[in-house]
Design a protein around this motif. Structure first.
Motif, short mmCIF file in Angstrom:
data_model
loop_
_atom_site.label_atom_id
_atom_site.label_comp_id
_atom_site.label_asym_id
_atom_site.label_seq_id
_atom_site.Cartn_x
_atom_site.Cartn_y
_atom_site.Cartn_z
N ARG A 1 0.83 -1.21 0.00
CA ARG A 1 0.00 0.00 0.00
C ARG A 1 0.86 1.26 0.00
N GLU A 2 1.95 1.24 0.76
CA GLU A 2 2.83 2.40 0.80
C GLU A 2 3.36 2.75 -0.59
N PHE B 1 -6.14 3.95 -9.88
CA PHE B 1 -6.82 2.69 -10.20
C PHE B 1 -6.12 1.52 -9.52
N ASN B 2 -4.79 1.46 -9.60
CA ASN B 2 -4.05 0.37 -8.97
C ASN B 2 -4.18 0.41 -7.45
N LEU B 3 -4.18 1.62 -6.87
CA LEU B 3 -4.38 1.75 -5.43
C LEU B 3 -5.79 1.29 -5.07
N GLY B 4 -6.76 1.64 -5.91
CA GLY B 4 -8.12 1.17 -5.67
C GLY B 4 -8.22 -0.34 -5.70
N HIS C 1 -6.98 -1.72 -2.44
CA HIS C 1 -7.97 -1.60 -1.37
C HIS C 1 -9.12 -2.60 -1.58
N LEU C 2 -9.53 -2.81 -2.81
CA LEU C 2 -10.60 -3.75 -3.09
C LEU C 2 -10.20 -5.17 -2.70
N ARG C 3 -8.96 -5.54 -3.02
CA ARG C 3 -8.49 -6.88 -2.66
C ARG C 3 -8.49 -7.10 -1.15
#
Length: 208
Positions: A110-111, A128-131, A134-136
């Motif tokens: 995440r960092e 999008f990749n950060l989202g 978080h979704l995972r």
């Protein structure tokens, strides 16, 4: 496949004239990687780095090949080498974050995903990749925020519309989900995940 083999033969001919050419050796490694001949790719990349140890892309390419060989420590080392040379090299940051996630180190992953959004605040893909991260990890509120930011930066980012729809579907908010799936399909009519989920949401509404 034959075209790649032909390109490799042409690179080898050029290397006969300039056997220490780092750029050509890197291209040779790319060719072997594309053929799935990973050991040969590693040799080519390592020869390239022996001539130019500061080439970010060669470190990155070598890391990718080590990952395919499941030599994860070696892959991490070369992603880190690439980042030592160019700390804002996003492809290496992304792949390193993916490895940390596979290694069940979500905080480190995440960092890195968050760091990408800070150094590239105007690029939708980072959010999008950060989202997705978080979704995972079932953090749907943060995932939704990231997807909406991606859409704000790139209104044609159809995968972001789809992923919001996906979350709404699993929250049984079918009407809202349908709206997002429809927006996704307006941009990319052939996107199968949205087609499938849109149909399921419409069926769920009919049965409710």
């Amino acid at each position: 496949m034959e075209q790649i083999k032909q390109q490799i033969d042409e690179i080898k001919e050029e290397l006969e004239e300039t056997p220490q050419n780092a750029a050509l050796l890197n291209e040779l490694g790319i060719g072997y990687h594309m053929l799935g001949e990973y050991d040969k790719a590693v040799q080519a990349y390592q020869k390239s780095l022996s001539q130019n140890s500061q080439d970010v892309r060669t470190h990155f390419n070598l890391a990718n090949t080590f990952f395919e060989l499941q030599q994860i420590d070696a892959a991490v080392n070369h992603y880190l080498d690439a980042l030592d040379i160019q700390p804002d090299y996003v492809p290496a940051l992304n792949n390193l974050a993916d490895i940390y996630e596979l290694a069940e180190e979500p905080d480190r992953a995440r960092e890195l995903f968050e760091y990408i959004t800070k150094i590239r605040p105007d690029e939708a893909m980072g959010y999008f990749n950060l989202g997705n991260h978080h979704l995972r990890h079932n953090n749907t509120v943060e995932a939704g925020r990231c997807y909406k930011k991606a859409i704000e930066l790139n209104p044609d980012f159809y995968e972001a519309y789809n992923n919001i729809g996906y979350m709404l579907k699993h929250l049984a908010q079918y009407e809202k989900a349908i709206s997002y799936f429809e927006q996704c399909l307006t941009i990319e009519p052939s996107y199968q995940p949205a087609k499938k989920d849109l149909q399921e949401c419409r069926q769920a509404l009919q049965q409710s």
